[in-house]
Design an enzyme around this catalytic site. Sequence first.
Site, short mmCIF file in Angstrom:
data_model
loop_
_atom_site.label_atom_id
_atom_site.label_comp_id
_atom_site.label_asym_id
_atom_site.label_seq_id
_atom_site.Cartn_x
_atom_site.Cartn_y
_atom_site.Cartn_z
N ASP A 1 35.76 14.43 10.21
CA ASP A 1 34.66 13.79 10.90
C ASP A 1 34.09 12.74 9.92
O ASP A 1 34.31 12.83 8.71
CB ASP A 1 33.63 14.88 11.21
N ASP B 1 30.39 10.79 10.03
CA ASP B 1 28.99 10.96 9.67
C ASP B 1 28.66 12.40 9.33
O ASP B 1 28.99 13.31 10.09
CB ASP B 1 28.08 10.52 10.84
N ASP C 1 20.34 10.94 16.82
CA ASP C 1 20.52 10.31 18.13
C ASP C 1 21.28 11.28 19.02
O ASP C 1 21.65 12.37 18.58
CB ASP C 1 21.29 8.97 17.99
P1 IMP Z 1 30.74 11.37 13.64
O1 IMP Z 1 29.89 12.43 13.01
O2 IMP Z 1 31.58 10.66 12.63
O3 IMP Z 1 31.52 11.85 14.81
O4 IMP Z 1 29.74 10.22 14.15
C1 IMP Z 1 28.66 10.52 15.00
C2 IMP Z 1 27.64 9.42 14.93
O5 IMP Z 1 28.23 8.14 15.22
C3 IMP Z 1 26.55 9.56 15.97
O6 IMP Z 1 25.53 10.42 15.56
C4 IMP Z 1 26.05 8.12 16.12
O7 IMP Z 1 24.98 7.87 15.23
C5 IMP Z 1 27.23 7.26 15.70
N1 IMP Z 1 27.81 6.46 16.81
C6 IMP Z 1 27.98 5.13 16.83
N2 IMP Z 1 28.55 4.71 17.96
C7 IMP Z 1 28.74 5.81 18.71
C8 IMP Z 1 29.32 6.01 20.01
O8 IMP Z 1 29.79 5.09 20.70
N3 IMP Z 1 29.36 7.29 20.45
C9 IMP Z 1 28.89 8.34 19.71
N4 IMP Z 1 28.35 8.18 18.50
C10 IMP Z 1 28.27 6.93 17.99
MG MG Z 2 29.48 14.35 12.05
#
Ligand code: IMP
Ligand code: MG
Length: 391
Positions: free
Chosen positions: A143, A145, A339
């Site tokens: 993953d 973020d 978010d």
């Molecule tokens: P992940 O943890 O890498 O899956 O990223 C999740 C984060 O990506 C979310 O909390 C958002 O802040 C950011 N994000 C940016 N663009 C999108 C989108 O199109 N869909 C969902 N999350 C997004």
């Molecule tokens: Mg994440």
Amino acid sequence: MTSQYRVNYHLRAHKRDSLIEFIKGMLLTPFVLHSQPTNAQTHVTENAQRFSEIFSSIEHLIQEHRSFTRQGIPTYSRLAKLVPSIGTFFTPLPLQQAFERVNAQDKISARKHVPPSFNDVRRILNMAQAMAIAPQLKLVTFDGDMTLYADGQNFEEDHGLTALLISLLRRGINVAIVTAAGYGDDAKRYEHRLSGLLAGFGKARLEAEEAARFFVLGGECNFLFRTVIQQGNRYGLEYVSDAEYAASGLRSWTDSQVQQLLDVAETELRDCVERMAISAEILRKPRAVGLVPQAQLTREQLDECALSSQLALLKYQGSPKSQPCDVPIPFCAFNGGNDCWVDIGNKLIGVRILQDMLESPPEATLHVGDQFLSTGNDLSTRTAGDGENID
Ligand code: IMP
Ligand code: MG
């Protein structure tokens, strides 16, 4: 009144992992019964022995569950009766050995007042999973973020993980970032977020063949990129068009079906904004709709948004009004920490696309993420491979 009594645990079931809770419960008995020893050293050794035996028994329960799973009757296992929501274990888990390793470092058994916790058990499960999968590992997906970098931040150049990721690539293991972040086919946006890592590839002078084992899959499962060496030894990302890989069957939806689903999600998110008087922007993208607050929201407010939109979409998909399609379109409604998003598709599909492309079966695939609870977007990957859960 202490904070313990102010929490309504009935509303927190989605925050728990039932296997971890079960293991915690097992460990609590010896902890409570043997927490007042006369001799400190005896206490440490005896409790370590008791915990170790419990992990050995759970290891056997998992083995038995795997054998029922292979026979196609997983619900017949003792573990399925004790933990009805239990899923599939793609590898055995050497829990006893993992406990001994973690305990040697963290001295869990030396504690007299704090019983083995969620985090302790999770660390032991993670250790066991890493030990089990290492010899056959072919694909690790991460993953983005909160796993590889802070929420909304970029992968920094001096990141300690750079060298470790490079060593995986050099050992022939495929590495992919499977992130919800959806920027369409805009490679530059992903390159910007991963600039530190790509610069690290450059410094390490990764061979083209090694760099080509690194992928980014954005928008959960929608936008695939591979790594290429561009002019001047610059490592960049290149969009892989849908026609170049087989996502057929896994992503079979039309734009009109997608837009209808996103309309429902958008309406629900707008309702949440109004109901809870939230100050937030609703962002609509081709494959997602998000609620981005103007001021920090509480976790409960974001969970409410995620659960409301999850339910609204499930209701819509079950109603005669929804546009007919062979299988309901998979979606992912999740609390992103700061978010809330509803994405079309999910990381299960993302990981499956990569598994097909790289010929990595579930028992050779590991997903590392921070969001394995039911309002999180890493949970779905558990069906496609083994999961490592981090904070
Ligand atoms: P992940 O943890 O890498 O899956 O990223 C999740 C984060 O990506 C979310 O909390 C958002 O802040 C950011 N994000 C940016 N663009 C999108 C989108 O199109 N869909 C969902 N999350 C997004
Ligand atoms: Mg994440």
